[in-house]
Enzyme design. Sequence first.
Site, PDB file in Angstrom:
ATOM      1  N   HIS A   1       0.849  -1.190   0.000  1.00 53.71           N
ATOM      2  CA  HIS A   1       0.000   0.000   0.000  1.00 53.71           C
ATOM      3  C   HIS A   1       0.879   1.231   0.000  1.00 53.71           C
ATOM      4  O   HIS A   1       1.900   1.272   0.673  1.00 53.71           O
ATOM      5  CB  HIS A   1      -0.905   0.032   1.236  1.00 53.71           C
TER       6      HIS A   1
ATOM      7  N   ASP B   1     -14.228   1.816   6.688  1.00 51.80           N
ATOM      8  CA  ASP B   1     -13.216   2.644   6.026  1.00 51.80           C
ATOM      9  C   ASP B   1     -13.785   3.251   4.747  1.00 51.80           C
ATOM     10  O   ASP B   1     -13.489   4.398   4.415  1.00 51.80           O
ATOM     11  CB  ASP B   1     -11.951   1.838   5.718  1.00 51.80           C
TER      12      ASP B   1
ATOM     13  N   ARG C   1     -13.640  11.835   4.319  1.00 52.19           N
ATOM     14  CA  ARG C   1     -12.373  12.557   4.519  1.00 52.19           C
ATOM     15  C   ARG C   1     -11.962  13.289   3.265  1.00 52.19           C
ATOM     16  O   ARG C   1     -11.423  14.392   3.314  1.00 52.19           O
ATOM     17  CB  ARG C   1     -11.262  11.565   4.936  1.00 52.19           C
TER      18      ARG C   1
ATOM     19  N   SER D   1      -6.748   3.901   8.381  1.00 53.76           N
ATOM     20  CA  SER D   1      -7.439   3.613   7.120  1.00 53.76           C
ATOM     21  C   SER D   1      -6.647   2.591   6.300  1.00 53.76           C
ATOM     22  O   SER D   1      -7.191   1.595   5.801  1.00 53.76           O
ATOM     23  CB  SER D   1      -7.601   4.935   6.348  1.00 53.76           C
TER      24      SER D   1
ATOM     25  N   LYS E   1      -7.552  -1.680   5.734  1.00 57.67           N
ATOM     26  CA  LYS E   1      -7.653  -2.369   4.436  1.00 57.67           C
ATOM     27  C   LYS E   1      -6.649  -3.518   4.354  1.00 57.67           C
ATOM     28  O   LYS E   1      -6.944  -4.579   3.800  1.00 57.67           O
ATOM     29  CB  LYS E   1      -7.416  -1.373   3.291  1.00 57.67           C
TER      30      LYS E   1
HETATM   31  N1  URA Z   1      -4.484   5.566   1.555  1.00 55.79           N
HETATM   32  C1  URA Z   1      -5.508   5.089   2.296  1.00 55.79           C
HETATM   33  O1  URA Z   1      -5.996   4.006   2.042  1.00 55.79           O
HETATM   34  N2  URA Z   1      -5.979   5.827   3.301  1.00 55.79           N
HETATM   35  C2  URA Z   1      -5.456   7.022   3.619  1.00 55.79           C
HETATM   36  O2  URA Z   1      -5.912   7.635   4.550  1.00 55.79           O
HETATM   37  C3  URA Z   1      -4.374   7.522   2.853  1.00 55.79           C
HETATM   38  C4  URA Z   1      -3.902   6.764   1.813  1.00 55.79           C
END
Ligand code: URA
Length: 430
Positions: free
Chosen positions: A82, A161, A168, A183, A187
Amino acid sequence: MDAPIDFRPVLRRARTGACRPEDMAVVAAAAAGNQIPDYQLAAWLMAVAIHGLDEACTVALARAMAGSGGAPPVHPGLVDKHSTGGVGDKTTLVVAPLVASLGVPVAKMSGRGLGHTGGTLDKLESIPGFNVHLSRTEFARLVEGVGVAVGAQTEDLAPADGRLYALRDVTETVDSRPLIASSIMAKKLAGGAPAILLDVKVGRGAFMADVGDARALARLMLHIAHQAGRRAEALLTDMDQPLGFAIGNAIEVNEARATLVGDGPRDFTSLVLAVAARMLALAGRPDDAERLVHEQLASGRAFTRFLAWVRAQGGDDELLQRGPLPLAPVRLELPAPASGVVTSVDPLAAAQAALRLGAGRLRKDDPVDPGVGVRVLVKVGQSVAAGAPVAEIYGRSDAAAEQAAQLVAAGIDIGPVAAPRPLVLEHLFA
Ligand code: URA
């Protein structure tokens, strides 16, 4: 909406910066079950963006959101990655099929555009037919079949999320360390991979402009992974200029495609190789990982896997096999105002230009335009001649393209000398 709950006590505490780990379960359940309206969630997000959350509450929030669609599974053998978000960051599109084609399956929950940054899901959806709404069963079927699955938050995968993320994006509550960490890790935990590579972006185009702040964010996410029993590492990588050249949706898919056929930008290709090598190592294949990923990318096998993955998620692989995706009809070239060396390419300026063209959202339910975007053709340290093209704009009208060109132009500086930054700045372990 499920049975409403009284959210005011949680809001009252958040307003003064107080938090209890138990509150995080209430937030996640209320968000996932639609038990409170957007305005209460937005108020809570703003309080957290201002006051922060302590480490215990951040871990609790990540875990509560990860479990908001059912207990997070762990599937041995999977690997995930990520990025904390950047400009021109299409790394997943190349890394996932590359790593999968070496026998290590990648299952990944991604996000949409957030703030000024682009989102992998929006980019994937610019491929006609591509479906990112996967159930747990479909995720498992894809991993089994093509070794790659990339999907959105859904009812059974971290729905809390999904709702908070969308709010957000439009309430200026994105660049908060606990909100980003929880967040992303929600995931990652829900995705089920026991091994996770985090690409933490640093610079003007990232949510963390400062290396110290980025390191703190990386350590927080590594801590959450550790608490949840997952293996994780973080790379701190430069985001002080766009990654690669392309910024937008289809235009980034096209650059990912070019990279998979051996014709990608140098900086982007080298990041892809660094991330893929660490993912292989984390998945238990440390020997010669760098050589392996390099040879695999050059062999074309990652491109074949990319097409198979696109097909498996419903996308038009034949279109991508034939060539790049079509872009918006108005193309404008931006000339260099002077000869010299490029001293700065402001990623925020380029991202704002792409957003104004329609590549991102201003409101939660806005559609994104897949075909618009920007290609910044120069890198810091590169010599340019006056009048040579430094950027291309793809828009729906002359006026929109002109406006975007002005934004991009204001972000490109040319001078006598430049000091380029390395791409990978630090490597952190849990
Ligand atoms: N990527 C995400 O999944 N969440 C965030 O808050 C920032 C980047």
